[in-house]
Motif scaffolding. Structure first.
Motif, PDB file in Angstrom:
ATOM      1  N   ALA A 191       7.831 -88.692  36.230  1.00 47.48           N
ATOM      2  CA  ALA A 191       8.471 -89.572  35.241  1.00 47.48           C
ATOM      3  C   ALA A 191       9.303 -88.782  34.233  1.00 47.48           C
ATOM      4  N   GLU A 192       8.786 -87.636  33.800  1.00 42.64           N
ATOM      5  CA  GLU A 192       9.502 -86.838  32.793  1.00 42.64           C
ATOM      6  C   GLU A 192      10.895 -86.480  33.292  1.00 42.64           C
ATOM      7  N   VAL A 195      13.184 -89.678  33.619  1.00 45.48           N
ATOM      8  CA  VAL A 195      13.639 -90.219  32.330  1.00 45.48           C
ATOM      9  C   VAL A 195      14.661 -89.275  31.684  1.00 45.48           C
ATOM     10  N   ARG A 198      17.920 -89.311  33.671  1.00 44.18           N
ATOM     11  CA  ARG A 198      18.646 -90.564  33.427  1.00 44.18           C
ATOM     12  C   ARG A 198      19.367 -90.506  32.079  1.00 44.18           C
ATOM     13  N   ASP A 199      18.677 -89.989  31.063  1.00 43.84           N
ATOM     14  CA  ASP A 199      19.296 -89.866  29.736  1.00 43.84           C
ATOM     15  C   ASP A 199      20.532 -88.968  29.782  1.00 43.84           C
ATOM     16  N   ILE A 202      23.420 -90.758  31.563  1.00 46.51           N
ATOM     17  CA  ILE A 202      24.009 -91.802  30.707  1.00 46.51           C
ATOM     18  C   ILE A 202      24.851 -91.140  29.604  1.00 46.51           C
ATOM     19  N   TYR A 208      24.475 -96.924  33.527  1.00 46.91           N
ATOM     20  CA  TYR A 208      23.061 -96.936  33.948  1.00 46.91           C
ATOM     21  C   TYR A 208      22.837 -97.779  35.195  1.00 46.91           C
ATOM     22  N   ASN A 209      23.777 -98.715  35.467  1.00 42.69           N
ATOM     23  CA  ASN A 209      23.552 -99.530  36.668  1.00 42.69           C
ATOM     24  C   ASN A 209      23.938 -98.803  37.953  1.00 42.69           C
ATOM     25  N   ILE A 212      19.580 -95.126  40.180  1.00 39.88           N
ATOM     26  CA  ILE A 212      18.457 -95.769  40.864  1.00 39.88           C
ATOM     27  C   ILE A 212      17.267 -94.814  40.766  1.00 39.88           C
ATOM     28  N   SER A 213      16.230 -95.272  40.118  1.00 37.52           N
ATOM     29  CA  SER A 213      15.109 -94.365  39.840  1.00 37.52           C
ATOM     30  C   SER A 213      13.861 -94.755  40.618  1.00 37.52           C
ATOM     31  N   GLU A 214      13.205 -93.754  41.151  1.00 36.52           N
ATOM     32  CA  GLU A 214      11.894 -93.953  41.789  1.00 36.52           C
ATOM     33  C   GLU A 214      10.910 -93.087  41.010  1.00 36.52           C
ATOM     34  N   ILE A 215       9.837 -93.693  40.559  1.00 40.52           N
ATOM     35  CA  ILE A 215       8.885 -92.919  39.764  1.00 40.52           C
ATOM     36  C   ILE A 215       7.605 -92.687  40.558  1.00 40.52           C
TER      37      ILE A 215
ATOM     38  N   CYS B 110       3.771 -92.205  29.144  1.00 42.53           N
ATOM     39  CA  CYS B 110       3.797 -93.242  30.179  1.00 42.53           C
ATOM     40  C   CYS B 110       4.578 -92.716  31.384  1.00 42.53           C
ATOM     41  N   LYS B 111       4.187 -93.198  32.573  1.00 41.36           N
ATOM     42  CA  LYS B 111       4.865 -92.747  33.797  1.00 41.36           C
ATOM     43  C   LYS B 111       5.916 -93.730  34.289  1.00 41.36           C
ATOM     44  N   LEU B 115      13.818 -98.233  31.120  1.00 36.90           N
ATOM     45  CA  LEU B 115      15.042 -97.777  30.453  1.00 36.90           C
ATOM     46  C   LEU B 115      15.027 -98.019  28.943  1.00 36.90           C
ATOM     47  N   GLY B 120       8.205 -93.667  27.217  1.00 37.04           N
ATOM     48  CA  GLY B 120       8.508 -92.983  28.471  1.00 37.04           C
ATOM     49  C   GLY B 120       9.225 -91.663  28.262  1.00 37.04           C
ATOM     50  N   LYS B 121       9.954 -91.553  27.157  1.00 35.72           N
ATOM     51  CA  LYS B 121      10.705 -90.321  26.904  1.00 35.72           C
ATOM     52  C   LYS B 121       9.788 -89.153  26.555  1.00 35.72           C
ATOM     53  N   GLY B 123       7.275 -88.426  28.330  1.00 38.48           N
ATOM     54  CA  GLY B 123       6.602 -88.008  29.557  1.00 38.48           C
ATOM     55  C   GLY B 123       5.190 -88.557  29.588  1.00 38.48           C
ATOM     56  N   GLN B 220      17.170-101.800  37.402  1.00 39.17           N
ATOM     57  CA  GLN B 220      17.827-100.856  36.494  1.00 39.17           C
ATOM     58  C   GLN B 220      17.044-100.687  35.197  1.00 39.17           C
ATOM     59  N   PRO B 223      11.957 -99.182  36.864  1.00 41.80           N
ATOM     60  CA  PRO B 223      11.859 -98.636  38.222  1.00 41.80           C
ATOM     61  C   PRO B 223      10.726 -99.241  39.061  1.00 41.80           C
ATOM     62  N   GLN B 226      11.271-101.364  42.172  1.00 45.74           N
ATOM     63  CA  GLN B 226      11.545-100.821  43.517  1.00 45.74           C
ATOM     64  C   GLN B 226      10.347-101.023  44.436  1.00 45.74           C
TER      65      GLN B 226
END
Lengths: 217, 340
Positions: A191-192, A195, A198-199, A202, A208-209, A212-215, B110-111, B115, B120-121, B123, B220, B223, B226
């Motif tokens: 996740a780190e 995220v 992604r930041d 952006i 952002y659209n 595509i993120s998979e966590i 948080c995992k 957005l 979440g930022k 980690g 978006q 996540p 998905q």
């Protein structure tokens, strides 16, 4: 929603780097590269989701995972050997490829869905940036390198190699000259990383659209 | 030393058994831990002195005071608690007439990588134990006043299901806090297997973060879409009986020009057809560097009216504590920055 569960016999299990394993079992279902399956030790016990790491037409389903010491599943999973059984759910997930040009960004075992896409022949106009701590952990390096050539960048945060960017994926993305604004950006990993990446994307003007993120959780 | 606070009655029975105490000592310990302001094992005066000494060899009460608190002009308070990882968790106390709600965190970080979320930022550093979740209720000044609890603080509660279920057991059991499950709401982004288990094992209310009825848009923003798409989440919810006693609600953060149009109202009505529920509209509290914007008040009001007119009970959550970093994760992030 009831996920079908089935018992699978492991055809192989291999420690490909310290604490990182690849396991396989015979494929008897269809899936799309980028999808995940749930894996458990028992029928009723806890299950965790893993990206499939093999091609859509291959005979075996492969799963790449690293052992989480405090975790429930992986310390048990890594003790299994060929012939042992696991419980598996059907494939699910929408982290799927299309024909648009894309940048694949992965950290660690997050490279698995991209390897699946590559093995499924879906690598045209795709670029991979893979981040790892140690050089030995660039799994499937030979195949990625052979197939993607210049479109494959390794970022290593703890070791030097002239052919490898020294630093994390996020550092690489911050210093790279241009990021195409018409690409899709696929992110997969912890996740780190997702995220933070992604930041950065952006901040560098990627809508952002298009991300595509998979966590992993 | 292992904390006693956060143990269920059956775990306290094991503790009593190992320490050679009579079986009823478990109930006595539970009584001290969850019904009285107990600071140390020595306070458990109906246990023999020898029993207390034996317990003290391996156990401590295990509660922790907050390290910082901010109070808003509207009475909302944000408490910060230290964690084993050196990072912080937030707990919000939100008074509203006779209602005193506490919003608890369940994870350090948080995992889920949504957005719009500040947590979440940071980690992910780990799960909170049941004791650490309950400590947020017991170690705030307003502990005795609490009427409602919402699991909507930092972290995804159903990504830490075991500890959340354990904390709910302690909160609702007669030997524990003896609180009605109808005063507790657990929020989730929709991890289906864990949501199913939660619905089976607890009677607390469920709140689901929805934020967009459209798959691509929701992907978006969140996540998780998905892997566990909204349609499957809703299908699971439809298979449960949410009658008058148990409630399901949907959280909907309003983002300007993204999810606040009449088209979204129509799609929401379609998606939620057949589910007895309510929708809580939430003003987006902007976080640093976000590409998202807050819907205007008039748009939010109109959205609410449209949904109400279509038969979905919809409310606008009052923004509280805006002068004290209202968005979840903001205060703890600021504290981390200060620490560095």
């Amino acid at each position: 929603m009831q996920q079908q569960l089935s018992k699978k016999t492991l055809s192989f299990t291999d420690e490909i780097a310290e604490g990182v394993y690849l396991l396989g079992f015979e494929r008897d279902f269809e899936f799309k590269a980028g999808q995940v399956i749930g894996i458990g030790m028992e029928k009723e016990g806890p299950r965790r989701l893993y990206s499939i790491c093999s091609g859509e037409r291959e005979h075996e389903i492969m799963i790449l995972y690293n052992v989480v010491e405090e975790g429930y599943l992986t310390p048990r999973l890594c003790d299994l050997t060929e012939g042992d059984e696991i419980w598996v759910t059907g494939p699910r997930g929408e982290f799927l490829y299309d024909s648009a040009p894309a940048l694949w960004i992965a950290s660690g075992t997050g490279v698995a869905p991209f390897y699946s896409m590559l093995r499924s022949g879906q690598h045209e106009n795709k670029t991979l940036i893979h981040g790892e701590r140690y050089l030995e952990r660039f799994y499937f390096y030979n195949e990625f390198s052979e197939t993607l050539g210049e479109q494959y960048t390794r970022c290593c945060s703890a070791e030097d190699d002239p052919a490898v960017f020294r630093g994390r994926v996020t550092a690489y993305l911050q210093q790279v000259a241009a990021l195409p604004s018409d690409f899709k950006y696929y992110l997969c990993g912890r996740a780190e990383m997702v995220v933070e990446t992604r930041d950065i994307l952006i901040a560098r003007g990627i809508p952002y659209n298009q991300i595509i993120s998979e966590i992993y959780f | 030393m292992e904390p006693l606070f956060g143990k269920t009655l059956s775990e306290l029975s094991e503790v009593a058994d190992e320490a050679g105490l009579p079986a009823f000592a478990a109930n006595q310990m539970a009584d001290w831990l969850y019904k009285k302001p107990t600071g140390s094992i020595d306070d458990m005066t109906n246990l023999s002195k020898k029993a207390r000494e034996t317990l003290k060899e391996n156990y401590t009460i295990g509660m922790a005071a907050c390290v910082n608190m901010q109070e808003s002009t509207d009475g909302t308070k944000k408490y910060l608690f230290n964690t084993k990882t050196g990072k912080f968790i937030e707990t919000a106390y939100i008074p509203d007439k006779d209602r005193h709600t506490v919003c608890v965190s369940t994870q350090v970080g948080c995992k889920m990588g949504c957005l719009f979320c500040m947590t979440g930022k940071q980690g992910f550093q780990g799960n909170l134990s049941a004791g650490e979740i309950l400590n947020q209720l017991r170690s705030i000044e307003e502990s005795e006043k609490i009427t409602n609890i919402v699991y909507m603080g930092m972290g995804e509660p159903l990504d830490n299901l075991d500890a959340v279920l354990k904390s709910l057991e302690i909160l609702t059991a007669d030997w524990g806090f003896a609180m009605s499950p109808r005063r507790i709401t657990v929020s989730t982004i929709g991890i289906i297997p864990a949501m199913k288990e939660f619905l089976e094992k607890s009677e607390a209310h469920l709140a689901v973060s929805l934020h967009s009825p459209y798959d691509e848009e929701r992907k978006q923003l969140m996540p998780i879409q998905q892997v566990y798409p909204l349609d499957e989440v809703l299908s699971e919810i439809r298979s449960w009986d949410f009658g008058r006693q148990r409630r399901v609600s949907f959280e909907y953060i309003m983002f300007k020009d993204l999810n606040d149009t009449p088209m979204h109202v129509r799609e929401l009505v379609k998606k939620l057809d057949g589910i007895r529920c309510r929708i809580n509209l939430i003003r987006f509290h902007p976080i640093p560097d976000t590409p998202l914007d807050t819907s205007t008040d008039s748009t939010i009001r109109e959205f609410k009216e449209n949904l109400n007119n279509q038969g979905i009970v919809t409310t606008i959550r009052a923004s509280r504590g805006e002068d004290i970093y209202a968005a979840c994760g903001l205060l703890s992030t600021k504290e981390l920055v200060n620490k560095k």
